[in-house]
Write an enzyme that holds these catalytic residues in place. Structure first.
Site, PDB file in Angstrom:
ATOM      1  N   LEU A  36       0.835  -1.215   0.000  1.00  0.00           N
ATOM      2  CA  LEU A  36       0.000   0.000   0.000  1.00  0.00           C
ATOM      3  C   LEU A  36       0.867   1.261   0.000  1.00  0.00           C
ATOM      4  CD1 LEU A  36      -2.933  -1.062   2.379  1.00  0.00           C
ATOM      5  CD2 LEU A  36      -2.824  -1.155  -0.117  1.00  0.00           C
ATOM      6  N   ALA A  83       3.895  -6.477  -8.013  1.00  0.00           N
ATOM      7  CA  ALA A  83       4.311  -5.366  -7.148  1.00  0.00           C
ATOM      8  C   ALA A  83       5.557  -4.713  -7.729  1.00  0.00           C
ATOM      9  CB  ALA A  83       4.605  -5.875  -5.743  1.00  0.00           C
ATOM     10  N   SER A  86       6.539   1.823 -10.423  1.00  0.00           N
ATOM     11  CA  SER A  86       6.196   1.716 -11.841  1.00  0.00           C
ATOM     12  C   SER A  86       6.314   3.005 -12.653  1.00  0.00           C
ATOM     13  CB  SER A  86       4.761   1.179 -11.974  1.00  0.00           C
ATOM     14  OG  SER A  86       3.850   2.146 -11.483  1.00  0.00           O
ATOM     15  N   THR A 131       7.580  -5.237 -18.505  1.00  0.00           N
ATOM     16  CA  THR A 131       7.244  -4.144 -19.416  1.00  0.00           C
ATOM     17  C   THR A 131       8.046  -4.233 -20.716  1.00  0.00           C
ATOM     18  OG1 THR A 131       7.531  -1.750 -19.665  1.00  0.00           O
ATOM     19  CG2 THR A 131       8.959  -2.806 -18.104  1.00  0.00           C
ATOM     20  N   ASP A 132       7.515  -3.627 -21.770  1.00  0.00           N
ATOM     21  CA  ASP A 132       8.273  -3.562 -23.020  1.00  0.00           C
ATOM     22  C   ASP A 132       9.424  -2.553 -22.933  1.00  0.00           C
ATOM     23  OD1 ASP A 132       6.778  -1.216 -23.004  1.00  0.00           O
ATOM     24  OD2 ASP A 132       5.973  -1.444 -25.033  1.00  0.00           O
ATOM     25  N   GLU A 133       9.436  -1.734 -21.864  1.00  0.00           N
ATOM     26  CA  GLU A 133      10.462  -0.691 -21.763  1.00  0.00           C
ATOM     27  C   GLU A 133      11.860  -1.280 -21.575  1.00  0.00           C
ATOM     28  OE1 GLU A 133       9.272   2.728 -19.435  1.00  0.00           O
ATOM     29  OE2 GLU A 133       7.160   2.307 -19.805  1.00  0.00           O
ATOM     30  N   TYR A 156      13.807   3.050 -14.129  1.00  0.00           N
ATOM     31  CA  TYR A 156      12.672   2.112 -14.044  1.00  0.00           C
ATOM     32  C   TYR A 156      12.911   0.902 -14.929  1.00  0.00           C
ATOM     33  CZ  TYR A 156       8.126   0.053 -15.276  1.00  0.00           C
ATOM     34  OH  TYR A 156       7.102  -0.825 -15.539  1.00  0.00           O
ATOM     35  N   LYS A 160      13.494  -3.103 -14.039  1.00  0.00           N
ATOM     36  CA  LYS A 160      12.630  -4.187 -14.536  1.00  0.00           C
ATOM     37  C   LYS A 160      13.461  -5.188 -15.357  1.00  0.00           C
ATOM     38  CE  LYS A 160       8.748  -4.701 -14.125  1.00  0.00           C
ATOM     39  NZ  LYS A 160       7.895  -5.327 -13.064  1.00  0.00           N
ATOM     40  N   ASP A 286      11.455  18.379 -21.622  1.00  0.00           N
ATOM     41  CA  ASP A 286      11.384  16.944 -21.916  1.00  0.00           C
ATOM     42  C   ASP A 286      11.871  16.108 -20.725  1.00  0.00           C
ATOM     43  OD1 ASP A 286      10.808  14.762 -23.406  1.00  0.00           O
ATOM     44  OD2 ASP A 286      12.112  15.263 -25.095  1.00  0.00           O
TER      45      ASP A 286
HETATM   46  P1  NAD Z   1       1.173   0.521  -9.872  1.00  0.00           P
HETATM   47  O1  NAD Z   1       2.258   1.472  -9.509  1.00  0.00           O
HETATM   48  O2  NAD Z   1      -0.184   1.045 -10.183  1.00  0.00           O
HETATM   49  O3  NAD Z   1       0.962  -0.522  -8.659  1.00  0.00           O
HETATM   50  C1  NAD Z   1       2.038  -1.131  -8.023  1.00  0.00           C
HETATM   51  C2  NAD Z   1       1.510  -1.832  -6.764  1.00  0.00           C
HETATM   52  O4  NAD Z   1       2.622  -2.449  -6.112  1.00  0.00           O
HETATM   53  C3  NAD Z   1       0.871  -0.872  -5.749  1.00  0.00           C
HETATM   54  O5  NAD Z   1      -0.323  -1.427  -5.253  1.00  0.00           O
HETATM   55  C4  NAD Z   1       1.919  -0.756  -4.652  1.00  0.00           C
HETATM   56  O6  NAD Z   1       1.354  -0.500  -3.363  1.00  0.00           O
HETATM   57  C5  NAD Z   1       2.594  -2.120  -4.726  1.00  0.00           C
HETATM   58  N1  NAD Z   1       3.965  -2.079  -4.224  1.00  0.00           N
HETATM   59  C6  NAD Z   1       4.935  -1.184  -4.554  1.00  0.00           C
HETATM   60  N2  NAD Z   1       6.057  -1.443  -3.863  1.00  0.00           N
HETATM   61  C7  NAD Z   1       5.803  -2.554  -3.097  1.00  0.00           C
HETATM   62  C8  NAD Z   1       6.573  -3.305  -2.193  1.00  0.00           C
HETATM   63  N3  NAD Z   1       7.839  -2.978  -1.922  1.00  0.00           N
HETATM   64  N4  NAD Z   1       6.005  -4.396  -1.632  1.00  0.00           N
HETATM   65  C9  NAD Z   1       4.721  -4.738  -1.902  1.00  0.00           C
HETATM   66  N5  NAD Z   1       3.937  -4.034  -2.737  1.00  0.00           N
HETATM   67  C10 NAD Z   1       4.474  -2.947  -3.329  1.00  0.00           C
HETATM   68  O7  NAD Z   1       1.752  -0.371 -11.029  1.00  0.00           O
HETATM   69  P2  NAD Z   1       1.001  -1.009 -12.309  1.00  0.00           P
HETATM   70  O8  NAD Z   1       0.946   0.002 -13.377  1.00  0.00           O
HETATM   71  O9  NAD Z   1      -0.234  -1.676 -11.854  1.00  0.00           O
HETATM   72  O10 NAD Z   1       2.067  -2.104 -12.744  1.00  0.00           O
HETATM   73  C11 NAD Z   1       2.013  -3.429 -12.216  1.00  0.00           C
HETATM   74  C12 NAD Z   1       3.138  -4.244 -12.828  1.00  0.00           C
HETATM   75  O11 NAD Z   1       2.982  -4.293 -14.246  1.00  0.00           O
HETATM   76  C13 NAD Z   1       4.534  -3.660 -12.578  1.00  0.00           C
HETATM   77  O12 NAD Z   1       5.417  -4.725 -12.352  1.00  0.00           O
HETATM   78  C14 NAD Z   1       4.865  -2.937 -13.865  1.00  0.00           C
HETATM   79  O13 NAD Z   1       6.254  -2.909 -14.087  1.00  0.00           O
HETATM   80  C15 NAD Z   1       4.157  -3.810 -14.879  1.00  0.00           C
HETATM   81  N6  NAD Z   1       3.731  -3.134 -16.127  1.00  0.00           N
HETATM   82  C16 NAD Z   1       2.993  -1.979 -16.062  1.00  0.00           C
HETATM   83  C17 NAD Z   1       2.555  -1.385 -17.254  1.00  0.00           C
HETATM   84  C18 NAD Z   1       1.706  -0.143 -17.236  1.00  0.00           C
HETATM   85  O14 NAD Z   1       1.415   0.398 -18.315  1.00  0.00           O
HETATM   86  N7  NAD Z   1       1.237   0.346 -16.094  1.00  0.00           N
HETATM   87  C19 NAD Z   1       2.885  -1.973 -18.468  1.00  0.00           C
HETATM   88  C20 NAD Z   1       3.631  -3.152 -18.493  1.00  0.00           C
HETATM   89  C21 NAD Z   1       4.040  -3.733 -17.301  1.00  0.00           C
HETATM   90  P1  TYD Z   2       3.775   7.499 -18.937  1.00  0.00           P
HETATM   91  O1  TYD Z   2       2.290   7.389 -18.778  1.00  0.00           O
HETATM   92  O2  TYD Z   2       4.571   8.057 -17.816  1.00  0.00           O
HETATM   93  O3  TYD Z   2       4.281   6.033 -19.354  1.00  0.00           O
HETATM   94  P2  TYD Z   2       5.777   5.556 -19.840  1.00  0.00           P
HETATM   95  O4  TYD Z   2       6.742   6.638 -19.614  1.00  0.00           O
HETATM   96  O5  TYD Z   2       6.020   4.387 -18.956  1.00  0.00           O
HETATM   97  O6  TYD Z   2       5.610   5.216 -21.293  1.00  0.00           O
HETATM   98  O7  TYD Z   2       4.074   8.376 -20.238  1.00  0.00           O
HETATM   99  C1  TYD Z   2       3.571   8.037 -21.508  1.00  0.00           C
HETATM  100  C2  TYD Z   2       4.142   9.032 -22.502  1.00  0.00           C
HETATM  101  O8  TYD Z   2       3.610  10.333 -22.197  1.00  0.00           O
HETATM  102  C3  TYD Z   2       5.654   9.172 -22.411  1.00  0.00           C
HETATM  103  O9  TYD Z   2       6.175   9.400 -23.721  1.00  0.00           O
HETATM  104  C4  TYD Z   2       5.873  10.407 -21.558  1.00  0.00           C
HETATM  105  C5  TYD Z   2       4.668  11.270 -21.908  1.00  0.00           C
HETATM  106  N1  TYD Z   2       4.171  12.154 -20.812  1.00  0.00           N
HETATM  107  C6  TYD Z   2       3.974  13.507 -21.065  1.00  0.00           C
HETATM  108  O10 TYD Z   2       4.186  14.010 -22.180  1.00  0.00           O
HETATM  109  N2  TYD Z   2       3.521  14.296 -20.033  1.00  0.00           N
HETATM  110  C7  TYD Z   2       3.274  13.796 -18.783  1.00  0.00           C
HETATM  111  O11 TYD Z   2       2.891  14.570 -17.872  1.00  0.00           O
HETATM  112  C8  TYD Z   2       3.472  12.392 -18.554  1.00  0.00           C
HETATM  113  C9  TYD Z   2       3.211  11.787 -17.217  1.00  0.00           C
HETATM  114  C10 TYD Z   2       3.912  11.600 -19.604  1.00  0.00           C
END
Ligand code: NAD
Ligand code: TYD
Length: 348
Positions: A36, A83, A86, A131-133, A156, A160, A286
């Site tokens: 949390l 977890a 992110s 992630t694809d990143e 980040y 990952k 940027d």
């Molecule tokens: P998020 O940041 O919304 O949620 C992360 C969750 O992990 C939260 O509930 C947080 O409380 C919990 N957490 C963080 N640190 C913790 C710790 N030390 N111990 C236990 N719990 C902890 O993230 P998300 O966007 O839901 O991403 C979930 C997973 O999917 C991540 O591994 C992320 O790398 C991966 N992912 C996300 C995206 C995206 O677009 N959001 C895309 C591809 C992969």
């Molecule tokens: P984000 O949602 O942070 O995802 P990620 O960086 O993991 O791809 O950002 C998506 C795209 O949007 C990225 O190219 C950065 C850009 N961005 C902005 O231009 N302004 C913003 O305030 C944020 C958060 C992201």
């Protein structure tokens, strides 16, 4: 009965995975482990909290003793590890927090699973969600495949990438049965409003500037979060051990085009004058190390497991915007407190 540990289930993607597993698999006992942090919120999973096959456990994956103890008590059959820290912008401010949770936290879980399962890996599975990143940045053409070399650019994605390597290493070295997926940018309900789409929806609602980084010509592939949860369910149950699957939306957008589309839909839904929201677009400094383009070749999961996105981007975005407009109290709750300090530091 199978005991399944889902980590990060109070976050954005994790809450959708928990909901799906608790509702679809009453025969599983689901344990949701989450620290949390600012990104985790019990409101995200309020609809399952009283289900008999669901237990919430508050705890930190970085705490090795706690993780070992949890595995000793519960004897899990499977782990879905979501977890993580992110957010790329936060990783630029505090890389170590990302190493702790994303790298050390993952290793703690890998160790606990390996130690518990090592005498008989049959029927066990460690699923690492990534992630694809990790693949770095594409130029104007090409797609990431499962064999693209890792080339992470942000703290980040470096964290990952490291966790992905450890998962594979545990598979090779100890025989741990794992599956790994690398997914593109998700969007949908319960998305914390620091990421592009929910941040901009929230700012449009509140008539605040829309901070577009650089020239806005950065490209991302967007996938509706519920389609990601469907893919995760499929890979967990039908994916092959020691395999990686890329998951994507077949849906590339330049940030600025996506923001303009968002503005148009929001103006229509809010009954505002045409172009009212576009006027809020503000080009800002940027992001350092900003990856130009991510795009996924998801043909392996389509061919081998029959998955493809179920909604178009237009449908998913409409659903997402409606959810935020109907859940403004959620938005207000998560943007109070510490979020305000982050927002001020990042954008003002
Ligand atoms: P998020 O940041 O919304 O949620 C992360 C969750 O992990 C939260 O509930 C947080 O409380 C919990 N957490 C963080 N640190 C913790 C710790 N030390 N111990 C236990 N719990 C902890 O993230 P998300 O966007 O839901 O991403 C979930 C997973 O999917 C991540 O591994 C992320 O790398 C991966 N992912 C996300 C995206 C995206 O677009 N959001 C895309 C591809 C992969
Ligand atoms: P984000 O949602 O942070 O995802 P990620 O960086 O993991 O791809 O950002 C998506 C795209 O949007 C990225 O190219 C950065 C850009 N961005 C902005 O231009 N302004 C913003 O305030 C944020 C958060 C992201």
């Amino acid at each position: 009965m199978k005991k399944i540990l889902i980590t990060g289930g109070a976050g954005f993607i994790g809450s959708h995975v928990v909901r799906r597993f608790v509702n679809k698999y009453p025969e599983y006992q689901i344990y949701n482990l989450d620290a949390l942090t600012y990104a985790g919120n019990l409101e995200n999973i309020i609809d399952v909290e009283n289900k008999s096959n669901y237990t919430f456990v508050k705890g930190d994956v970085v705490n090795e003793d706690f993780i070992n103890e949890l595995f000793n008590i519960h004897n899990f059959d499977g782990v879905l590890h979501l977890a993580a820290e992110s957010h790329v912008d936060r990783s630029i401010e505090d890389p170590l927090a990302f190493v702790k949770t994303n790298v050390i936290g993952t290793i703690n879980l890998l160790n606990a699973a390996k130690n518990q399962w090592k005498d008989n890996f049959e029927g066990k599975r460690f699923y690492h969600i990534s992630t694809d990143e990790v693949y770095g940045s594409l130029g104007i053409d090409g797609l990431f495949t499962e064999t693209t070399s890792y080339d992470p650019n942000s703290p980040y994605s470096a964290s990952k990438a490291s966790s992905d390597h450890f998962v594979r290493a545990y598979g090779e070295t100890y025989g741990l049965p794992y599956v790994l997926t690398n997914c593109s940018n998700n969007y949908g309900s319960y998305h914390f409003p620091e990421k592009l789409i929910p941040l901009f929806i929230n700012n449009i609602i509140n008539n605040k500037p829309l901070p577009v980084y650089g020239d806005g010509n950065y490209t991302r592939d967007w996938l509706f979060v519920e389609d990601h949860a469907i893919a995760i369910d499929l890979v967990f149950h039908e994916g092959k051990n020691h395999e990686t699957y890329n998951i994507g939306g077949f849906n590339e957008w330049k940030n600025i085009d996506l923001v303009r589309l968002l503005c148009q839909i929001m103006d229509r839904k809010l009954g505002r004058k045409k172009d009212a929201s576009e006027k809020l677009i503000t080009y800002v400094k940027d992001r350092p190390g900003h990856d130009l383009r991510y795009a996924i070749d998801a043909s392996k999961i389509t061919k081998e497991l029959g998955w493809k996105p179920s909604v178009t981007f237009e449908e998913g975005l409409e659903k997402t915007i409606d959810w935020y407009l109907n859940n403004q109290e959620w938005l207000q709750n998560v943007t109070s407190g510490a979020y305000k300090d982050y927002y001020k530091k990042q954008y003002l």
